[in-house]
Design a protein around this motif. Structure first.
Motif, PDB file in Angstrom:
ATOM      1  N   PHE A  58     -32.024 -89.935 -39.850  1.00  0.00           N
ATOM      2  CA  PHE A  58     -33.177 -89.304 -39.199  1.00  0.00           C
ATOM      3  C   PHE A  58     -32.773 -88.206 -38.207  1.00  0.00           C
ATOM      4  CE2 PHE A  58     -34.532 -93.412 -40.702  1.00  0.00           C
ATOM      5  CZ  PHE A  58     -35.693 -93.085 -41.372  1.00  0.00           C
ATOM      6  N   ILE A  59     -31.480 -88.041 -38.005  1.00  0.00           N
ATOM      7  CA  ILE A  59     -30.998 -87.016 -37.063  1.00  0.00           C
ATOM      8  C   ILE A  59     -31.375 -85.623 -37.565  1.00  0.00           C
ATOM      9  CG2 ILE A  59     -28.944 -85.946 -36.059  1.00  0.00           C
ATOM     10  CD1 ILE A  59     -27.688 -88.811 -36.102  1.00  0.00           C
ATOM     11  N   PHE A  60     -31.028 -85.318 -38.803  1.00  0.00           N
ATOM     12  CA  PHE A  60     -31.293 -83.976 -39.320  1.00  0.00           C
ATOM     13  C   PHE A  60     -32.780 -83.682 -39.503  1.00  0.00           C
ATOM     14  CE2 PHE A  60     -26.779 -83.734 -39.862  1.00  0.00           C
ATOM     15  CZ  PHE A  60     -26.518 -82.384 -39.685  1.00  0.00           C
ATOM     16  N   PRO A  61     -33.581 -84.626 -39.970  1.00  0.00           N
ATOM     17  CA  PRO A  61     -35.017 -84.318 -40.023  1.00  0.00           C
ATOM     18  C   PRO A  61     -35.594 -83.997 -38.643  1.00  0.00           C
ATOM     19  CG  PRO A  61     -34.560 -86.171 -41.442  1.00  0.00           C
ATOM     20  CD  PRO A  61     -33.286 -85.884 -40.681  1.00  0.00           C
ATOM     21  N   PHE A  62     -35.188 -84.765 -37.624  1.00  0.00           N
ATOM     22  CA  PHE A  62     -35.692 -84.469 -36.283  1.00  0.00           C
ATOM     23  C   PHE A  62     -35.201 -83.102 -35.819  1.00  0.00           C
ATOM     24  CE2 PHE A  62     -35.472 -84.287 -31.697  1.00  0.00           C
ATOM     25  CZ  PHE A  62     -36.787 -84.581 -31.381  1.00  0.00           C
ATOM     26  N   LEU A  63     -33.904 -82.827 -35.992  1.00  0.00           N
ATOM     27  CA  LEU A  63     -33.371 -81.520 -35.596  1.00  0.00           C
ATOM     28  C   LEU A  63     -34.043 -80.391 -36.366  1.00  0.00           C
ATOM     29  CD1 LEU A  63     -29.544 -82.254 -35.274  1.00  0.00           C
ATOM     30  CD2 LEU A  63     -31.190 -81.862 -33.424  1.00  0.00           C
ATOM     31  N   ALA A  64     -34.303 -80.611 -37.646  1.00  0.00           N
ATOM     32  CA  ALA A  64     -34.966 -79.587 -38.464  1.00  0.00           C
ATOM     33  C   ALA A  64     -36.342 -79.266 -37.908  1.00  0.00           C
ATOM     34  CB  ALA A  64     -35.073 -80.059 -39.911  1.00  0.00           C
ATOM     35  N   HIS A  65     -37.095 -80.306 -37.562  1.00  0.00           N
ATOM     36  CA  HIS A  65     -38.445 -80.104 -37.043  1.00  0.00           C
ATOM     37  C   HIS A  65     -38.402 -79.452 -35.665  1.00  0.00           C
ATOM     38  CE1 HIS A  65     -39.704 -83.724 -39.735  1.00  0.00           C
ATOM     39  NE2 HIS A  65     -39.362 -82.656 -40.441  1.00  0.00           N
ATOM     40  N   ALA A  66     -37.517 -79.934 -34.802  1.00  0.00           N
ATOM     41  CA  ALA A  66     -37.445 -79.418 -33.435  1.00  0.00           C
ATOM     42  C   ALA A  66     -36.895 -77.990 -33.393  1.00  0.00           C
ATOM     43  CB  ALA A  66     -36.589 -80.345 -32.578  1.00  0.00           C
ATOM     44  N   ILE A  67     -35.756 -77.757 -34.034  1.00  0.00           N
ATOM     45  CA  ILE A  67     -35.132 -76.428 -33.970  1.00  0.00           C
ATOM     46  C   ILE A  67     -35.938 -75.414 -34.776  1.00  0.00           C
ATOM     47  CG2 ILE A  67     -33.044 -75.108 -34.488  1.00  0.00           C
ATOM     48  CD1 ILE A  67     -31.461 -77.698 -33.839  1.00  0.00           C
ATOM     49  N   GLY A  68     -36.509 -75.842 -35.905  1.00  0.00           N
ATOM     50  CA  GLY A  68     -37.372 -74.939 -36.670  1.00  0.00           C
ATOM     51  C   GLY A  68     -38.559 -74.474 -35.845  1.00  0.00           C
ATOM     52  N   THR A  69     -39.181 -75.406 -35.133  1.00  0.00           N
ATOM     53  CA  THR A  69     -40.314 -75.057 -34.269  1.00  0.00           C
ATOM     54  C   THR A  69     -39.865 -74.152 -33.135  1.00  0.00           C
ATOM     55  OG1 THR A  69     -41.393 -77.152 -34.792  1.00  0.00           O
ATOM     56  CG2 THR A  69     -42.179 -75.980 -32.839  1.00  0.00           C
ATOM     57  N   LEU A  70     -38.752 -74.478 -32.509  1.00  0.00           N
ATOM     58  CA  LEU A  70     -38.231 -73.675 -31.396  1.00  0.00           C
ATOM     59  C   LEU A  70     -37.971 -72.234 -31.850  1.00  0.00           C
ATOM     60  CD1 LEU A  70     -35.879 -74.668 -28.640  1.00  0.00           C
ATOM     61  CD2 LEU A  70     -35.210 -72.722 -30.012  1.00  0.00           C
ATOM     62  N   VAL A  71     -37.285 -72.073 -32.967  1.00  0.00           N
ATOM     63  CA  VAL A  71     -36.975 -70.734 -33.472  1.00  0.00           C
ATOM     64  C   VAL A  71     -38.255 -69.989 -33.859  1.00  0.00           C
ATOM     65  CG1 VAL A  71     -35.866 -69.470 -35.370  1.00  0.00           C
ATOM     66  CG2 VAL A  71     -34.626 -71.283 -34.181  1.00  0.00           C
ATOM     67  N   GLY A  72     -39.159 -70.676 -34.535  1.00  0.00           N
ATOM     68  CA  GLY A  72     -40.417 -70.039 -34.910  1.00  0.00           C
ATOM     69  C   GLY A  72     -41.221 -69.583 -33.707  1.00  0.00           C
ATOM     70  N   ALA A  73     -41.284 -70.420 -32.670  1.00  0.00           N
ATOM     71  CA  ALA A  73     -42.009 -70.064 -31.446  1.00  0.00           C
ATOM     72  C   ALA A  73     -41.328 -68.895 -30.736  1.00  0.00           C
ATOM     73  CB  ALA A  73     -42.101 -71.276 -30.518  1.00  0.00           C
ATOM     74  N   PHE A  74     -40.008 -68.908 -30.727  1.00  0.00           N
ATOM     75  CA  PHE A  74     -39.249 -67.810 -30.121  1.00  0.00           C
ATOM     76  C   PHE A  74     -39.573 -66.494 -30.829  1.00  0.00           C
ATOM     77  CE2 PHE A  74     -35.697 -65.001 -29.522  1.00  0.00           C
ATOM     78  CZ  PHE A  74     -35.251 -65.236 -28.225  1.00  0.00           C
ATOM     79  N   ILE A  75     -39.556 -66.521 -32.138  1.00  0.00           N
ATOM     80  CA  ILE A  75     -39.863 -65.318 -32.927  1.00  0.00           C
ATOM     81  C   ILE A  75     -41.293 -64.855 -32.658  1.00  0.00           C
ATOM     82  CG2 ILE A  75     -40.232 -64.453 -35.283  1.00  0.00           C
ATOM     83  CD1 ILE A  75     -37.866 -66.321 -36.120  1.00  0.00           C
ATOM     84  N   ALA A  76     -42.237 -65.784 -32.701  1.00  0.00           N
ATOM     85  CA  ALA A  76     -43.642 -65.426 -32.493  1.00  0.00           C
ATOM     86  C   ALA A  76     -43.848 -64.811 -31.112  1.00  0.00           C
ATOM     87  CB  ALA A  76     -44.539 -66.650 -32.683  1.00  0.00           C
ATOM     88  N   TYR A  77     -43.264 -65.434 -30.091  1.00  0.00           N
ATOM     89  CA  TYR A  77     -43.398 -64.908 -28.729  1.00  0.00           C
ATOM     90  C   TYR A  77     -42.813 -63.497 -28.660  1.00  0.00           C
ATOM     91  CZ  TYR A  77     -43.177 -64.522 -23.661  1.00  0.00           C
ATOM     92  OH  TYR A  77     -43.346 -64.100 -22.355  1.00  0.00           O
ATOM     93  N   SER A  78     -41.663 -63.310 -29.273  1.00  0.00           N
ATOM     94  CA  SER A  78     -40.963 -62.024 -29.199  1.00  0.00           C
ATOM     95  C   SER A  78     -41.726 -60.894 -29.882  1.00  0.00           C
ATOM     96  CB  SER A  78     -39.577 -62.154 -29.837  1.00  0.00           C
ATOM     97  OG  SER A  78     -38.811 -63.115 -29.139  1.00  0.00           O
ATOM     98  N   ILE A  79     -42.502 -61.203 -30.901  1.00  0.00           N
ATOM     99  CA  ILE A  79     -43.208 -60.176 -31.672  1.00  0.00           C
ATOM    100  C   ILE A  79     -44.628 -59.935 -31.167  1.00  0.00           C
ATOM    101  CG2 ILE A  79     -44.128 -59.614 -33.966  1.00  0.00           C
ATOM    102  CD1 ILE A  79     -41.700 -61.101 -35.130  1.00  0.00           C
ATOM    103  N   ALA A  80     -45.288 -60.961 -30.671  1.00  0.00           N
ATOM    104  CA  ALA A  80     -46.702 -60.860 -30.287  1.00  0.00           C
ATOM    105  C   ALA A  80     -46.932 -59.718 -29.287  1.00  0.00           C
ATOM    106  CB  ALA A  80     -47.185 -62.178 -29.701  1.00  0.00           C
ATOM    107  N   ALA A  81     -48.106 -59.104 -29.404  1.00  0.00           N
ATOM    108  CA  ALA A  81     -48.449 -57.969 -28.551  1.00  0.00           C
ATOM    109  C   ALA A  81     -48.890 -58.413 -27.153  1.00  0.00           C
ATOM    110  CB  ALA A  81     -49.538 -57.135 -29.211  1.00  0.00           C
ATOM    111  N   ALA A  82     -49.649 -59.478 -27.070  1.00  0.00           N
ATOM    112  CA  ALA A  82     -50.170 -59.975 -25.791  1.00  0.00           C
ATOM    113  C   ALA A  82     -50.407 -61.473 -25.935  1.00  0.00           C
ATOM    114  CB  ALA A  82     -51.472 -59.259 -25.438  1.00  0.00           C
ATOM    115  N   ASN A  83     -50.651 -62.127 -24.810  1.00  0.00           N
ATOM    116  CA  ASN A  83     -50.850 -63.584 -24.835  1.00  0.00           C
ATOM    117  C   ASN A  83     -49.749 -64.261 -25.642  1.00  0.00           C
ATOM    118  OD1 ASN A  83     -53.336 -63.484 -23.365  1.00  0.00           O
ATOM    119  ND2 ASN A  83     -54.293 -62.745 -25.247  1.00  0.00           N
ATOM    120  N   LYS A  84     -48.528 -63.868 -25.352  1.00  0.00           N
ATOM    121  CA  LYS A  84     -47.385 -64.257 -26.156  1.00  0.00           C
ATOM    122  C   LYS A  84     -47.195 -65.776 -26.259  1.00  0.00           C
ATOM    123  CE  LYS A  84     -44.789 -60.005 -25.414  1.00  0.00           C
ATOM    124  NZ  LYS A  84     -44.152 -59.754 -26.699  1.00  0.00           N
TER     125      LYS A  84
END
Length: 138
Positions: A58-84
Motif C-alpha cells: 500500500f506504500i506505492f498506491p498512497f504515494l501515487a495518490h499523494a504525490i500525483g495530487t501534489l504535482v497536479g496542484a502545483f502545476i494548476a497553481y502555477s498556470i492559473a491566471a487568478a485565484n490560483k
C-alpha cells in the motif's frame, strides 16, 4: 493569453501531470511489489486479494495518490491566471473523487481507505499550491 484559457489549461495540465505521476508510481509499485498470480489490471482479482496484503503493498498506491495530487496542484497553481489556490484545490477535489471511486472498486483495508482519503488529496493539494506560491512568489 486569455485568463479563461489559462485557467482551463491549469486544470487540464494539472490533471494530466498529476495523473502521469500517479500512474508511474502505481506501475513502479507493481514492479517492486508484484502481487503473485494476479493481473494488476483485473479490478475484481485485485479487490479480492487486497485485504490479505501486507502494508508494503500500500506504500506505492498512497504515494501515487499523494504525490500525483501534489504535482497536479502545483502545476494548476502555477498556470492559473487568478485565484490560483482555488485551482490547486480543484485538482485535489478531482483526485479525491477518483480516490473515492477507486476505493469502492478495489476495496482494501479500512485503515488504507481512511488514510488515503484523508491525507492524500486535499492536504496534498494545499501543499502543492503552497509550494507553488512560495516558488513563484505570486
Amino acid at each position: 493569453m486569455n485568463s479563461s484559457i489559462k485557467n482551463i489549461l491549469a486544470v487540464i495540465l494539472g490533471w494530466v501531470g498529476g495523473s502521469t505521476i500517479n500512474m508511474a508510481l502505481i506501475q513502479a509499485g507493481h514492479a517492486i511489489y508484484p502481487i503473485p498470480n494476479i493481473d494488476s489490471n483485473n479490478m475484481e482479482a485485485l479487490s479480492e486479494v487486497m485485504p490479505t496484503l501486507g502494508i508494503n503493498y500500500f506504500i506505492f498506491p498512497f504515494l501515487a495518490h499523494a504525490i500525483g495530487t501534489l504535482v497536479g496542484a502545483f502545476i494548476a497553481y502555477s498556470i492559473a491566471a487568478a485565484n490560483k489556490m482555488k485551482f490547486a484545490y480543484t485538482i485535489g477535489i478531482l483526485f479525491l473523487i477518483g480516490g473515492i471511486l477507486v476505493n469502492f472498486m478495489i476495496t482494501g483495508p479500512i485503515w488504507f481507505t481512511i488514510a488515503d482519503l484523508l491525507l492524500a488529496y486535499i492536504p496534498m493539494a494545499w501543499l502543492g499550491g503552497t509550494l507553488a506560491q512560495k516558488i513563484t512568489k505570486k
